[in-house]
Write a protein that holds these residues in place. Structure first.
Motif, PDB file in Angstrom:
ATOM      1  N   GLU A 266      15.467   9.159  -1.139  1.00 45.46           N
ATOM      2  CA  GLU A 266      14.122   9.481  -1.502  1.00 45.46           C
ATOM      3  C   GLU A 266      13.629  10.152  -0.195  1.00 45.46           C
ATOM      4  O   GLU A 266      12.996  11.335  -0.642  1.00 45.46           O
TER       5      GLU A 266
ATOM      6  N   GLU B 228       8.590  -8.008   5.365  1.00 38.18           N
ATOM      7  CA  GLU B 228       9.571  -7.898   6.485  1.00 38.18           C
ATOM      8  C   GLU B 228       9.097  -7.606   7.794  1.00 38.18           C
ATOM      9  O   GLU B 228       9.453  -8.314   8.630  1.00 38.18           O
TER      10      GLU B 228
ATOM     11  N   SER C  66      14.366   5.346   1.071  1.00 35.22           N
ATOM     12  CA  SER C  66      15.963   5.513   1.050  1.00 35.22           C
ATOM     13  C   SER C  66      16.401   6.763   1.420  1.00 35.22           C
ATOM     14  O   SER C  66      15.646   7.733   1.702  1.00 35.22           O
TER      15      SER C  66
ATOM     16  N   THR D 228       6.820   4.901  -3.054  1.00 38.63           N
ATOM     17  CA  THR D 228       6.804   3.500  -2.109  1.00 38.63           C
ATOM     18  C   THR D 228       5.692   2.630  -2.725  1.00 38.63           C
ATOM     19  O   THR D 228       5.522   1.576  -2.278  1.00 38.63           O
TER      20      THR D 228
ATOM     21  N   GLY E 217       6.597  -5.768  -0.035  1.00 38.24           N
ATOM     22  CA  GLY E 217       7.954  -5.897   0.637  1.00 38.24           C
ATOM     23  C   GLY E 217       7.817  -5.544   2.211  1.00 38.24           C
ATOM     24  O   GLY E 217       8.384  -6.162   3.018  1.00 38.24           O
ATOM     25  N   PHE E 218       7.535  -4.335   2.401  1.00 33.57           N
ATOM     26  CA  PHE E 218       7.215  -3.817   4.108  1.00 33.57           C
ATOM     27  C   PHE E 218       6.622  -4.817   4.565  1.00 33.57           C
ATOM     28  O   PHE E 218       6.665  -5.228   5.952  1.00 33.57           O
TER      29      PHE E 218
ATOM     30  N   SER F 129       5.365   0.320  -5.051  1.00 28.00           N
ATOM     31  CA  SER F 129       5.671  -1.078  -5.349  1.00 28.00           C
ATOM     32  C   SER F 129       6.469  -1.739  -4.005  1.00 28.00           C
ATOM     33  O   SER F 129       6.713  -2.859  -4.242  1.00 28.00           O
ATOM     34  N   LYS F 130       6.600  -0.746  -3.195  1.00 25.19           N
ATOM     35  CA  LYS F 130       7.266  -1.436  -2.000  1.00 25.19           C
ATOM     36  C   LYS F 130       6.559  -2.095  -0.834  1.00 25.19           C
ATOM     37  O   LYS F 130       6.820  -2.716  -0.011  1.00 25.19           O
ATOM     38  N   TRP F 131       5.033  -1.780  -0.770  1.00 27.40           N
ATOM     39  CA  TRP F 131       4.385  -2.069   0.049  1.00 27.40           C
ATOM     40  C   TRP F 131       4.384  -3.645   0.544  1.00 27.40           C
ATOM     41  O   TRP F 131       4.112  -3.970   1.624  1.00 27.40           O
TER      42      TRP F 131
END
Length: 343
Positions: A46, A80, A43, A70, A76-77, A72-74
């Motif tokens: 960040e 997307e 973000s 990041t 989601g990446f 917990s985001k992988w």
């Protein structure tokens, strides 16, 4: 598999892989490669934290913080990216082709994507943009006083298959104190240049490219100096349109705009209009005498155009009388003039 590509590879017409910008939303909004999707690794906030850690502590601690942010985001990446490319082929870039795009490439490669990583990142696109403005173009300029129908003529030319660049559309401004039309939002200077270069890459430089006569500034955006200098030296067709036709057209166009917007625009040119003409213009707006307001405003804009024209090489200026209401005839006359005079 991860493939490294350069900006020339990316811009090849045959390269049809979707492009993802992994920079922050703020970076992407300020300037991006046209058509690029944004999957921000960090973000806005960040990125500031990681950058501060890098500068004040160390590269290693910044990397660890980046993974913490990041972690917990992988998934989601990856989801997307799958939504963008069903065949799992994707191109990536960050600012300079460094850690952010490298990390995203690693994750997508691990999942099974075929990844194309842009060397030099977004910065390489910016260098390429500036190189486009330095190239020589076979320019022809459509000029004329405000309300002559220049933009309509250029749009008609495009429909007929002729090359044109609509600078006002790129700048999202019509180039006057009222140029935002109370609805247009200008892109950043960087994005204006990005979009302009993107269109220029499609131009056949051996063929005539039509543009509208502009000052170097369109609203708050600035035409790249090297391209603008070419415009100043190019043949200019000066459209001669009756004042009445221009007034009628502008009255229709501006008559629908809100009064506070017209008042604010008039106040911006108060010094150049003078106190008396400004007072008369403001009264005409309030009293719904739009034709009178347009005539007053044209008095200023016509003088401005004439002053600008006087600074150009007279040998490059070709006057052409047209009927604004007959668009096809006007375009035909311009094209006949171009062919007949071998401009």
């Amino acid at each position: 598999m991860i493939h490294r590509i350069n900006i020339v590879d990316l811009l090849e017409p045959s390269f049809s892989v979707p492009l993802v910008d992994v920079r922050t939303p703020a970076e992407h909004s300020h300037g991006h490669i046209p058509g690029a999707f944004n999957i921000p690794l960090f973000s806005n906030e960040e990125r500031v934290r990681v950058g501060t850690t890098y500068k004040q502590q160390s590269r290693e601690k910044a990397i660890l913080l980046g993974f913490d942010l990041t972690g917990s985001k992988w998934s989601g990446f990856i989801r997307e990216a799958l939504a963008i490319s069903l065949d799992k082929k994707i191109a990536l870039h960050c600012w300079r082709g460094g850690m952010r795009s490298g990390a995203m490439a690693w994750a997508l490669d691990l999942y099974g994507f075929e990844v194309y990583l842009l060397e030099g990142g977004y910065k390489s696109y910016r260098r390429w943009c500036h190189s486009q403005f330095e190239l020589d173009y076979n320019l022809r300029v459509i000029g004329g006083k405000t309300g002559s129908g220049k933009t309509r003529i250029l749009q008609q030319m495009r429909e007929m298959g002729h090359q044109m660049i609509d600078l006002e559309d790129l700048a999202q401004h019509q180039g006057s104190a009222f140029g935002s039309m109370n609805r247009l939002v200008q892109p950043s200077q960087e994005q204006f240049e990005n979009n302009m270069a993107w269109q220029l890459k499609e131009v056949d430089r051996q063929t005539v490219l039509w543009v509208e006569d502009e000052s170097i500034n369109i609203g708050k955006r600035t035409i790249p100096r090297s391209f603008y200098n070419q415009m100043q030296l190019a043949p200019l067709i000066d459209l001669q349109v009756s004042t009445q036709q221009r007034v009628e057209a502008l009255t229709i166009e501006y008559g629908l705009l809100e009064k506070p917007f017209l008042v604010a625009g008039t106040e911006r040119i108060r010094k150049r209009l003078g106190p008396l003409r400004t007072k008369q213009a403001l009264e005409a707006i309030v009293e719904d005498h739009m034709e009178e307001f347009i005539r007053i405003a044209l008095g200023y804009y016509d003088k401005t155009y004439e002053k600008s024209l006087s600074k150009k090489n007279k040998d490059n200026i070709i006057p052409l009388t047209i009927d604004r209401q007959n668009l096809h005839e006007a375009v035909g006359l311009i094209l006949d003039l171009e062919l007949g005079r071998h401009l």
